[in-house]
Enzyme design. Sequence first.
Site, PDB file in Angstrom:
ATOM      1  N   ASP A   1       0.863  -1.179   0.000  1.00 27.80           N
ATOM      2  CA  ASP A   1       0.000   0.000   0.000  1.00 27.80           C
ATOM      3  C   ASP A   1       0.900   1.228   0.000  1.00 27.80           C
ATOM      4  O   ASP A   1       2.066   1.154   0.401  1.00 27.80           O
ATOM      5  CB  ASP A   1      -0.912   0.016   1.233  1.00 27.80           C
ATOM      6  CG  ASP A   1      -2.120   0.928   1.067  1.00 27.80           C
ATOM      7  OD1 ASP A   1      -3.205   0.419   0.739  1.00 27.80           O
ATOM      8  OD2 ASP A   1      -1.961   2.152   1.254  1.00 27.80           O
TER       9      ASP A   1
ATOM     10  N   VAL B   1       1.424   1.804  -6.701  1.00 26.42           N
ATOM     11  CA  VAL B   1       1.170   0.836  -7.777  1.00 26.42           C
ATOM     12  C   VAL B   1       1.252   1.457  -9.162  1.00 26.42           C
ATOM     13  O   VAL B   1       1.384   0.729 -10.149  1.00 26.42           O
ATOM     14  CB  VAL B   1      -0.212   0.149  -7.614  1.00 26.42           C
ATOM     15  CG1 VAL B   1      -0.232  -0.761  -6.402  1.00 26.42           C
ATOM     16  CG2 VAL B   1      -1.340   1.175  -7.583  1.00 26.42           C
TER      17      VAL B   1
ATOM     18  N   TYR C   1     -14.520   7.336 -12.586  1.00 27.37           N
ATOM     19  CA  TYR C   1     -14.418   6.103 -11.799  1.00 27.37           C
ATOM     20  C   TYR C   1     -14.981   4.928 -12.587  1.00 27.37           C
ATOM     21  O   TYR C   1     -14.346   3.873 -12.696  1.00 27.37           O
ATOM     22  CB  TYR C   1     -15.169   6.268 -10.476  1.00 27.37           C
ATOM     23  CG  TYR C   1     -15.113   5.049  -9.590  1.00 27.37           C
ATOM     24  CD1 TYR C   1     -13.968   4.757  -8.860  1.00 27.37           C
ATOM     25  CD2 TYR C   1     -16.201   4.185  -9.492  1.00 27.37           C
ATOM     26  CE1 TYR C   1     -13.905   3.627  -8.056  1.00 27.37           C
ATOM     27  CE2 TYR C   1     -16.150   3.062  -8.689  1.00 27.37           C
ATOM     28  CZ  TYR C   1     -15.007   2.790  -7.971  1.00 27.37           C
ATOM     29  OH  TYR C   1     -14.946   1.666  -7.179  1.00 27.37           O
TER      30      TYR C   1
ATOM     31  N   LYS D   1     -12.951   1.494 -14.059  1.00 22.57           N
ATOM     32  CA  LYS D   1     -13.285   0.116 -13.693  1.00 22.57           C
ATOM     33  C   LYS D   1     -13.665  -0.717 -14.913  1.00 22.57           C
ATOM     34  O   LYS D   1     -13.403  -1.923 -14.954  1.00 22.57           O
ATOM     35  CB  LYS D   1     -14.398   0.111 -12.638  1.00 22.57           C
ATOM     36  CG  LYS D   1     -13.971   0.728 -11.303  1.00 22.57           C
ATOM     37  CD  LYS D   1     -12.755   0.018 -10.710  1.00 22.57           C
ATOM     38  CE  LYS D   1     -12.404   0.531  -9.329  1.00 22.57           C
ATOM     39  NZ  LYS D   1     -11.267  -0.206  -8.733  1.00 22.57           N
TER      40      LYS D   1
ATOM     41  N   VAL E   1     -20.001  -0.936  -0.614  1.00 22.83           N
ATOM     42  CA  VAL E   1     -19.346  -1.547   0.538  1.00 22.83           C
ATOM     43  C   VAL E   1     -19.183  -0.493   1.631  1.00 22.83           C
ATOM     44  O   VAL E   1     -18.795   0.646   1.348  1.00 22.83           O
ATOM     45  CB  VAL E   1     -17.965  -2.110   0.153  1.00 22.83           C
ATOM     46  CG1 VAL E   1     -17.306  -2.792   1.350  1.00 22.83           C
ATOM     47  CG2 VAL E   1     -18.069  -3.070  -1.020  1.00 22.83           C
TER      48      VAL E   1
END
Length: 257
Positions: free
Chosen positions: A38, A62, A154, A158, A187
């Site tokens: 992370d 990343v 977003y 995805k 979530v």
Amino acid sequence: MLKGLQGKTVLVTGAAGNIGAEAVRRFVQEGCTVVASDINAKALADLAAPLGDKVITIAGDVSKAADAAAAVAAADAAGGLDLAFINAGVECLSAPVIDFSEAEYDRVFNVNVRGVFLTAQAVLRSFTARNKQGNILITASIAGLQGSPMTSIYNSSKFAAIGIARSLALEVGSQGIRVNVLAPGAVKSRMMSALEESIGAASGVSADTIRTGIEAATGLGRYATPTEIASTAAWVLSDEVPYCHGEVFTVGGGMMA
């Protein structure tokens, strides 16, 4: 215990986030050695502290090829990478398409698309060099399967993550490398709270109103917990479902029904 996880070495990116942290805990429970990656080094340390020597932390971005390669190298040094949960992601600020800035586009795509690509590339290089029949799971979102107002950047990031995964699946399946996608719905997490606030502010309503509307659009009438998503990730990466390849596993509580 899920079949085929005990003794495996698994890389989890975005490990300090809500889903990532629960995934790290679940993989430790399953008997895995976990390399947790992370950008937030302190959060990684806090996560690993109670979990013992089964968790190896490595801070990195990343979206940088060297950092993605370093995370994979850490897993190889820990016994050889077997499984990769490519989970790092960020939400976008909410705005109509006409108002999104290039800077916001770059910020989201750098993590959600470039980060997925670079991590998958590093993982596949490790698998190929070792003739390893490994297993990759990429976190996307239900937002990568449908459009929605105010979050086009977003959603499109995805969609792209799913495209990467499906292309990889066609390339590497013959090598015995499985590639699948996890597509959560809403979530209960820091990211979802930020989206509620941002969408609400852009729409002129409260975050509570946005949350209530999302819950009403979900068949089970509630958000998922990070533990529920992590449990699904562990199942897909296990040997319980060896013929699942190139699939998109929606975990949306009926949002797509």
